[in-house]
Design a protein around this motif. Structure first.
Motif, PDB file in Angstrom:
ATOM      1  N   ILE A 124     -23.813  14.769 -16.493  1.00 55.20           N
ATOM      2  CA  ILE A 124     -24.808  14.747 -15.417  1.00 55.20           C
ATOM      3  C   ILE A 124     -25.919  13.763 -15.767  1.00 55.20           C
ATOM      4  N   ILE A 125     -26.392  13.865 -17.015  1.00 54.93           N
ATOM      5  CA  ILE A 125     -27.439  12.942 -17.468  1.00 54.93           C
ATOM      6  C   ILE A 125     -26.913  11.509 -17.482  1.00 54.93           C
ATOM      7  N   ALA A 126     -25.727  11.332 -18.073  1.00 55.59           N
ATOM      8  CA  ALA A 126     -25.135   9.990 -18.154  1.00 55.59           C
ATOM      9  C   ALA A 126     -24.848   9.428 -16.764  1.00 55.59           C
ATOM     10  N   PHE A 127     -24.447  10.295 -15.848  1.00 55.20           N
ATOM     11  CA  PHE A 127     -24.155   9.857 -14.491  1.00 55.20           C
ATOM     12  C   PHE A 127     -25.415   9.329 -13.804  1.00 55.20           C
ATOM     13  N   VAL A 128     -26.496  10.067 -13.923  1.00 53.37           N
ATOM     14  CA  VAL A 128     -27.764   9.631 -13.322  1.00 53.37           C
ATOM     15  C   VAL A 128     -28.199   8.299 -13.930  1.00 53.37           C
ATOM     16  N   VAL A 129     -28.088   8.200 -15.246  1.00 54.30           N
ATOM     17  CA  VAL A 129     -28.471   6.958 -15.927  1.00 54.30           C
ATOM     18  C   VAL A 129     -27.592   5.798 -15.467  1.00 54.30           C
ATOM     19  N   SER A 130     -26.274   6.040 -15.366  1.00 51.87           N
ATOM     20  CA  SER A 130     -25.359   4.968 -14.970  1.00 51.87           C
ATOM     21  C   SER A 130     -25.619   4.499 -13.543  1.00 51.87           C
ATOM     22  N   ILE A 131     -26.020   5.423 -12.677  1.00 50.04           N
ATOM     23  CA  ILE A 131     -26.337   5.059 -11.293  1.00 50.04           C
ATOM     24  C   ILE A 131     -27.560   4.149 -11.267  1.00 50.04           C
ATOM     25  N   ILE A 132     -28.578   4.522 -12.048  1.00 49.93           N
ATOM     26  CA  ILE A 132     -29.800   3.703 -12.103  1.00 49.93           C
ATOM     27  C   ILE A 132     -29.480   2.314 -12.652  1.00 49.93           C
ATOM     28  N   LEU A 133     -28.700   2.277 -13.730  1.00 51.80           N
ATOM     29  CA  LEU A 133     -28.345   0.995 -14.336  1.00 51.80           C
ATOM     30  C   LEU A 133     -27.489   0.146 -13.395  1.00 51.80           C
ATOM     31  N   ALA A 134     -26.567   0.789 -12.670  1.00 54.44           N
ATOM     32  CA  ALA A 134     -25.694   0.050 -11.753  1.00 54.44           C
ATOM     33  C   ALA A 134     -26.484  -0.563 -10.601  1.00 54.44           C
ATOM     34  N   ARG A 135     -27.559   0.088 -10.209  1.00 59.96           N
ATOM     35  CA  ARG A 135     -28.389  -0.441  -9.125  1.00 59.96           C
ATOM     36  C   ARG A 135     -29.264  -1.607  -9.601  1.00 59.96           C
ATOM     37  N   ILE A 136     -29.520  -1.644 -10.928  1.00 64.38           N
ATOM     38  CA  ILE A 136     -30.363  -2.713 -11.483  1.00 64.38           C
ATOM     39  C   ILE A 136     -29.514  -3.895 -11.947  1.00 64.38           C
ATOM     40  N   LEU A 137     -28.442  -3.592 -12.677  1.00 65.20           N
ATOM     41  CA  LEU A 137     -27.631  -4.633 -13.299  1.00 65.20           C
ATOM     42  C   LEU A 137     -26.507  -5.104 -12.378  1.00 65.20           C
ATOM     43  N   LEU A 138     -25.832  -6.151 -12.781  1.00 68.14           N
ATOM     44  CA  LEU A 138     -24.752  -6.743 -11.988  1.00 68.14           C
ATOM     45  C   LEU A 138     -23.388  -6.262 -12.474  1.00 68.14           C
ATOM     46  N   PRO A 139     -22.379  -6.249 -11.601  1.00 72.23           N
ATOM     47  CA  PRO A 139     -21.032  -5.824 -12.013  1.00 72.23           C
ATOM     48  C   PRO A 139     -20.498  -6.598 -13.214  1.00 72.23           C
ATOM     49  N   GLU A 140     -20.776  -7.905 -13.275  1.00 75.32           N
ATOM     50  CA  GLU A 140     -20.245  -8.696 -14.393  1.00 75.32           C
ATOM     51  C   GLU A 140     -20.845  -8.292 -15.735  1.00 75.32           C
ATOM     52  N   GLN A 141     -22.078  -7.740 -15.731  1.00 69.61           N
ATOM     53  CA  GLN A 141     -22.684  -7.280 -16.975  1.00 69.61           C
ATOM     54  C   GLN A 141     -21.977  -6.029 -17.496  1.00 69.61           C
ATOM     55  N   PHE A 142     -21.577  -5.158 -16.580  1.00 72.56           N
ATOM     56  CA  PHE A 142     -20.755  -4.013 -16.973  1.00 72.56           C
ATOM     57  C   PHE A 142     -19.381  -4.491 -17.431  1.00 72.56           C
ATOM     58  N   GLY A 143     -18.903  -5.553 -16.835  1.00 74.12           N
ATOM     59  CA  GLY A 143     -17.619  -6.110 -17.224  1.00 74.12           C
ATOM     60  C   GLY A 143     -17.609  -6.599 -18.655  1.00 74.12           C
ATOM     61  N   LEU A 144     -18.715  -7.207 -19.098  1.00 75.52           N
ATOM     62  CA  LEU A 144     -18.800  -7.688 -20.479  1.00 75.52           C
ATOM     63  C   LEU A 144     -18.698  -6.537 -21.475  1.00 75.52           C
ATOM     64  N   ILE A 145     -19.383  -5.433 -21.169  1.00 72.40           N
ATOM     65  CA  ILE A 145     -19.307  -4.270 -22.049  1.00 72.40           C
ATOM     66  C   ILE A 145     -17.900  -3.687 -22.035  1.00 72.40           C
ATOM     67  N   GLY A 146     -17.270  -3.701 -20.870  1.00 69.16           N
ATOM     68  CA  GLY A 146     -15.898  -3.211 -20.764  1.00 69.16           C
ATOM     69  C   GLY A 146     -14.942  -3.995 -21.634  1.00 69.16           C
ATOM     70  N   MET A 147     -15.147  -5.308 -21.721  1.00 69.84           N
ATOM     71  CA  MET A 147     -14.283  -6.155 -22.545  1.00 69.84           C
ATOM     72  C   MET A 147     -14.382  -5.793 -24.021  1.00 69.84           C
ATOM     73  N   VAL A 148     -15.544  -5.329 -24.445  1.00 69.18           N
ATOM     74  CA  VAL A 148     -15.771  -4.999 -25.849  1.00 69.18           C
ATOM     75  C   VAL A 148     -15.308  -3.588 -26.190  1.00 69.18           C
ATOM     76  N   SER A 149     -15.245  -2.724 -25.171  1.00 70.58           N
ATOM     77  CA  SER A 149     -14.992  -1.306 -25.417  1.00 70.58           C
ATOM     78  C   SER A 149     -13.698  -1.050 -26.177  1.00 70.58           C
ATOM     79  N   VAL A 150     -12.688  -1.867 -25.949  1.00 68.73           N
ATOM     80  CA  VAL A 150     -11.412  -1.667 -26.639  1.00 68.73           C
ATOM     81  C   VAL A 150     -11.558  -1.827 -28.145  1.00 68.73           C
TER      82      VAL A 150
END
Length: 479
Positions: free
Chosen positions: A23-49
């Motif tokens: 619930i906490i992480a979800f609220v935080v992720s919503i706030i971050l998604a509204r501020i940041l761009l999809p490609e910035q989340f994409g960069l983190i996704g590339m590293v997650s593996v």
């Protein structure tokens, strides 16, 4: 405390931990998604593996062996602790010097620094791995909840404050690092365990001989769980990786809560009754039905209402992710079963079969990707959904052989629940079409559709599958 009370208490506290965190992480992720761009989340996704691979190699399956070993003592714990610490340091150095190659593979120069900072998290986690294992072994999930919630809060504060200050992708990086630091520090405080200066080579070999097969299985699973991100990151734009990662994370909100909670509880629970096949089958069947009873309607309803949900929570810039999310919801329904039913193989000591099954499933994934990549990203997603169904039958067939519970029996036990969920979802879909014509606001479409779907789902379930409803009520409400 009886086994039933232990399991029930474990489920309650584990679900509390998962849901409070999410619930906490979800609220935080919503706030971050509204501020940041999809490609910035994409960069983190590339590293997650690479983070996931590092964590898997660092542990080498030894903590799983500790949980399974009823006679594990201080010497066992200390031996595994020092191995995990040394392994994490070596793996981090390898990834540190490989960072430019990773950035070159994705053709994203900024990934070099991101990889080097973000991957330090699995070194930090190595310091608290044994403390966490001890709490899991005794099914002390209450303490784990008290540890995880503050970690999530602190990481959320760090991420949001940095995002508002214009740090971009680095707000996501330092949010994860701070969460790892906070969690490890608390584990040392709450677990009241410290390593002694002991390293027993024979005991290490014993744990390693059991654990390395699980490690290879987990490594395969980790790589192939992220292989779609790797492929999308290599052949498509970073923004599409971002759409996929965000869709995956939203789908995982209910899936990972349930899957992680059940894995934490079912593995030590199954370990306690591993020699009683009749009892093991009964518990396995009840938990399997409960999982599907919870997860199926959540994901089906979420898929139907995805478009207003994404627009309301994430804004218009994330709408291209809607079809990604809807397809991924199919994979989510069976994911908890695919992960937890293999716990039967682990408690039976068949890590060799566990590894064999993982290899078979991964070969199928490679074949599927090689075929699908020629037809675009949606073909990849549909392939992922189909392969999740195939994986369920591979896992359930082999698990069923140990507890006399065939794939066909398991299918008969869960299929009616899924059909009820689909019927309820169809009612939501046609009702929502009417609401769109009436120009209802997104928030009212979501609320009305969700409430209507739940009412229909529980009504039909009570009439047709009363035993599932009553078991669900008994597990969740009984004290």
């Amino acid at each position: 405390m009886s086994l039933r009370k232990q399991a029930t208490a474990g489920l309650v506290w584990t679900f509390a931990q998962q849901f409070s965190n999410q619930i906490i992480a979800f609220v935080v992720s919503i706030i971050l998604a509204r501020i940041l761009l999809p490609e910035q989340f994409g960069l983190i996704g590339m590293v997650s593996v690479f983070i996931a691979v590092g964590n898997t190699l660092m542990d080498a399956g030894l903590t799983q062996s500790l949980i399974r070993d009823k006679d594990a003592d201080q010497e066992d714990l200390s031996t595994v602790f020092y191995f995990n610490l040394a392994a994490s340091a070596v793996i981090y150095l390898i990834i540190f010097f490989s960072a430019p190659l990773i950035a070159g593979f994705y053709e994203e120069p900024s990934l070099t620094k991101i990889v080097r900072v973000l991957c330090v998290t699995f070194v930090i986690s190595a310091f608290g791995a044994i403390q966490s294992t001890r709490l899991t072994k005794v099914m002390n999930f209450k303490t784990q909840t008290l540890i995880s919630v503050p970690s999530t809060v602190v990481s959320g504060i760090v991420g949001v404050s940095m995002a508002y200050s214009g740090f971009g992708v680095w707000s996501l990086v330092w949010s994860r690092v701070s969460a790892s630091l906070m969690r490890t520090a608390q584990l040392w405080v709450y677990s009241k365990w410290t390593p002694s200066l002991q390293f027993n080579i024979p005991k290490f070999k014993d744990h390693f001989n059991f654990g390395y097969k699980l490690t290879l299985s987990s490594l395969l699973d980790t790589i192939f769980s992220n292989i779609y991100i790797i492929v999308i990151g290599k052949y498509f734009a970073a923004s599409q990786v971002g759409f996929y990662v965000k869709s995956q994370s939203l789908k995982n909100l209910p899936v990972n809560n349930i899957s992680s909670a059940l894995n934490k509880v079912t593995y030590p629970l199954f370990a306690q009754i591993q020699e009683d096949d009749v009892r093991l089958k009964r518990v396995y069947k009840q938990i399997m039905q409960m999982v599907v009873f919870i997860i199926a309607p959540i994901l089906i309803f979420a898929a139907v209402l995805a478009e207003p949900t994404f627009r309301l929570l994430l804004t218009e810039k994330w709408l291209p992710a809607v079809p990604y999310f809807q397809i991924l919801c199919v994979t989510g329904i069976l994911y908890p079963l695919n992960s937890y039913n293999l716990n039967v193989l682990k408690v039976k000591g068949r890590s060799d079969l566990f590894l064999k099954l993982e290899i078979i499933k991964k070969v199928l994934i490679i074949i599927g990707i090689l075929i699908a990549i020629q037809f675009g990203i949606y073909a990849l997603l549909y392939t992922q959904a189909i392969l999740s169904i195939i994986a369920f039958y591979i896992n359930s067939y082999n698990t069923g052989n140990f507890i006399n519970y065939s794939s066909w029996e398991q299918t008969k036990d869960i299929f009616p629940i899924i059909i009820i969920g689909l019927c309820s979802g169809a009612i939501i879909y046609f009702t929502d079409l009417f609401l769109v014509q009436q120009e209802w606001l997104d928030i009212f479409r979501i609320l009305f559709g969700g409430v209507l779907g739940l009412l229909v789902y529980f009504l039909i379930s009570f009439i047709l599958k009363k035993d599932v409803v009553m078991f669900f009520k008994k597990i969740i409400l009984k004290k």
